[in-house]
Write a protein that holds these residues in place. Structure first.
Motif, short mmCIF file in Angstrom:
data_model
loop_
_atom_site.label_atom_id
_atom_site.label_comp_id
_atom_site.label_asym_id
_atom_site.label_seq_id
_atom_site.Cartn_x
_atom_site.Cartn_y
_atom_site.Cartn_z
N ARG A 134 -1.64 -8.28 1.60
CA ARG A 134 -0.38 -8.31 2.16
C ARG A 134 0.46 -7.42 1.39
O ARG A 134 1.63 -7.41 0.99
CB ARG A 134 0.35 -9.79 2.20
CG ARG A 134 -0.48 -10.87 3.06
CD ARG A 134 0.55 -11.57 3.88
NE ARG A 134 -0.39 -12.37 4.94
CZ ARG A 134 -0.74 -11.88 6.04
NH1 ARG A 134 -0.26 -10.91 6.39
NH2 ARG A 134 -1.47 -12.66 6.81
N ARG A 141 1.62 -2.89 5.83
CA ARG A 141 1.21 -2.51 7.06
C ARG A 141 0.45 -1.50 7.14
O ARG A 141 0.72 -0.53 6.26
CB ARG A 141 2.61 -2.52 8.05
CG ARG A 141 3.11 -4.20 8.39
CD ARG A 141 4.30 -3.97 9.02
NE ARG A 141 5.29 -3.32 8.41
CZ ARG A 141 6.46 -2.97 9.17
NH1 ARG A 141 6.51 -2.73 10.26
NH2 ARG A 141 7.10 -2.12 8.62
N LEU A 187 -4.19 -4.93 3.76
CA LEU A 187 -3.99 -5.71 4.77
C LEU A 187 -3.90 -7.28 4.24
O LEU A 187 -3.32 -8.26 4.23
CB LEU A 187 -4.66 -5.80 6.14
CG LEU A 187 -4.19 -4.49 6.79
CD1 LEU A 187 -5.04 -4.44 8.17
CD2 LEU A 187 -2.52 -4.72 7.37
N ASP A 192 -4.33 -7.64 14.10
CA ASP A 192 -3.46 -7.94 13.51
C ASP A 192 -1.97 -7.47 13.57
O ASP A 192 -2.07 -6.22 13.99
CB ASP A 192 -3.74 -7.75 11.99
CG ASP A 192 -3.20 -8.23 11.01
OD1 ASP A 192 -3.32 -9.47 10.51
OD2 ASP A 192 -2.00 -7.69 10.43
N GLY A 242 0.04 -6.32 11.66
CA GLY A 242 0.39 -5.26 10.67
C GLY A 242 -0.54 -4.22 10.80
O GLY A 242 -0.47 -3.01 9.78
N TYR A 243 -1.39 -3.90 11.86
CA TYR A 243 -2.42 -2.97 12.01
C TYR A 243 -2.10 -2.04 13.45
O TYR A 243 -1.73 -2.66 14.08
CB TYR A 243 -3.67 -3.46 12.07
CG TYR A 243 -4.71 -2.49 12.14
CD1 TYR A 243 -5.29 -1.50 11.02
CD2 TYR A 243 -5.55 -2.29 13.30
CE1 TYR A 243 -6.09 -0.80 11.10
CE2 TYR A 243 -6.36 -1.41 13.52
CZ TYR A 243 -6.75 -0.60 12.44
OH TYR A 243 -7.69 0.25 12.84
N LYS A 294 4.95 0.83 4.81
CA LYS A 294 4.07 1.05 5.93
C LYS A 294 3.32 2.31 5.61
O LYS A 294 3.97 3.15 5.17
CB LYS A 294 4.80 1.39 7.30
CG LYS A 294 3.58 1.31 8.56
CD LYS A 294 4.40 1.91 9.59
CE LYS A 294 4.97 1.07 10.50
NZ LYS A 294 5.72 1.25 11.64
#
Ligand code: NAD
Ligand code: TYD
Length: 356
Positions: free
Chosen positions: A24, A27, A21, A49, A51-52, A2
């Motif tokens: 991949r 995050r 992102l 998303d 991951g955001y 992250k």
């Protein structure tokens, strides 16, 4: 992984977030104050998303920074938040000192305290990546390149504030052992660059058939790099760079300003010919020079290329062509900025009284 990205709503920060992102790779927590320069549209696609995450925070606000680190527990920081426009720093350096110097200090304090509490693998993995500019090295004459060993000789309030931030990062690494790495990059261009900077301003003015203000004689040279090539370099430095080192990033694409503006005229003419068929080159207008205008920047990025295997994908020719096309296709975006935040006026003509 992250990554906490500061300044992720800006021109380069948003390209870094898109790279992290879409590849991949990590995050992302985007920590941004949303100043006049922010372009949240550049990451709109990722807003929902999983991951955001976004935090609207000023990096000068220590308690808010501590809360963000505690809440999100990042594995790395990529620090891009800054006041970034040389001409504005000439008009008023206050925000540059606050954000670039004091803000970097607050962020270092917060990141160091957070890193010290980490244990084992998490502590070993943590990275603080400071993103800076080649302008800290000052100006070159006709010959030579900036290397990582070139002495710092900043000439504008902007570059002086960035130099100060680089020195703070170095000191936090040497004194407290913070696992930090710094990169110094040449001039970027590409999508979502705020239209106060040379390339977008010239594209927009050319399209609107307004004068194209070239400072001095247009002989100053910049080493241009496409923002997505920079973003890829930054991901490489973050994941593979050695702690305590600095890496220069550059495009090997030196151009005189007058030649850049001429090329832009030709590309806009090609895509949107003028009604009378004449060349937009006749819009070029030489105006008073910028005070303290650095003559030439050129970056030797062989360390990054050899040690970490990075190289740019775009040439200046291919990158400029796609950038001109992008601005033509995204008129609603830049019109919104021109209406509300910046009308294309000349900045950076130092007030002689203030300058003494
Ligand atoms: P930008 O001006 O487009 O974006 C800066 C971002 O930082 C904005 O989203 C803004 O809201 C945010 N920000 C400003 N002050 C803040 C504060 N106090 N707290 C939190 N967020 C704040 O800048 P850019 O061109 O994307 O540059 C990003 C970084 O890269 C800067 O550190 C700059 O010095 C460096 N850099 C830029 C270039 C270039 O050509 N643009 C080249 C080399 C290095
Ligand atoms: P800029 O995009 O402001 O980047 P930097 O000052 O960080 O290099 O300017 C790039 C070059 O273009 C610089 O030499 C100043 C020049 N310039 C002009 O000639 N006219 C303009 O209207 C602007 C904004 C810049």
């Amino acid at each position: 992984m992250k990554v906490l990205v500061t300044g992720g709503a800006g021109f380069i920060g948003s390209a870094v977030i898109r790279a992290l992102l879409s590849g991949r790779i990590a995050r992302v927590v985007n920590l941004d104050k949303l100043t006049y320069a922010a372009t949240p549209e550049a990451i709109e696609h990722w807003a929902e998303d999983a991951g955001y995450a976004f935090e609207q925070i000023d990096i000068c606000d220590g308690p808010a920074l501590r809360a963000a680190f505690a809440d999100h527990r990042p594995d790395a920081v990529m620090h891009l938040a800054a006041e970034s426009h040389v001409d504005r720093s000439i008009d008023d350096a206050g925000d540059f000192i606050q954000t670039n110097v004091v803000g970097t200090y607050r962020l270092l304090e917060t990141a160091t305290a957070y890193w010290r509490e980490l244990e084992g693998e998490a502590a070993a993995r943590f990275r603080f990546h400071h993103i800076s500019t080649d302008e800290v090295y000052g100006a070159l004459g006709a010959e030579g390149h900036f290397t990582e060993e070139t002495p710092y000789q900043p000439n504008s309030p902007y570059s002086a504030s960035k130099a100060a931030s680089d020195h703070l990062v170095r000191a936090w690494n040497r004194t407290y052992g913070l696992p930090a790495v710094t990169s110094n990059c040449s001039n970027n261009y590409g999508p979502y660059q705020f239209p106060e900077k040379l390339i977008p301003l010239m594209i927009i003015n050319a399209l609107e058939e307004k004068p194209l203000p070239v400072y001095g004689k247009g002989e100053n040279v910049r080493d241009w790099l496409h923002v997505e090539d920079h973003a890829r370099a930054l991901v490489t430095v973050l994941t593979e760079g050695r702690i305590g080192e600095t890496y220069n990033v550059g495009g090997d694409s030196e151009e005189r300003n007058i030649d850049v503006v001429g090329r832009i005229c030709d590309l806009v003419d090609e895509l949107r010919p003028r009604a009378d068929g004449t060349s937009r080159r006749d819009l070029i207008t030489f105006v008073a020079d910028r005070p303290g205008h650095d003559l030439r920047y050129a970056v030797d990025s062989s360390k990054l290329r050899a040690a970490l295997g990075w190289k740019p994908r775009e040439t200046f020719e291919s990158g400029l062509k796609s950038t001109v096309a992008w601005y033509l296709e995204h008129e609603a975006w830049w019109r919104g900025i021109l209406e509300r935040r910046y009308k294309g006026e000349r900045l950076g003509l130092a007030n002689p009284k203030k300058a003494g």
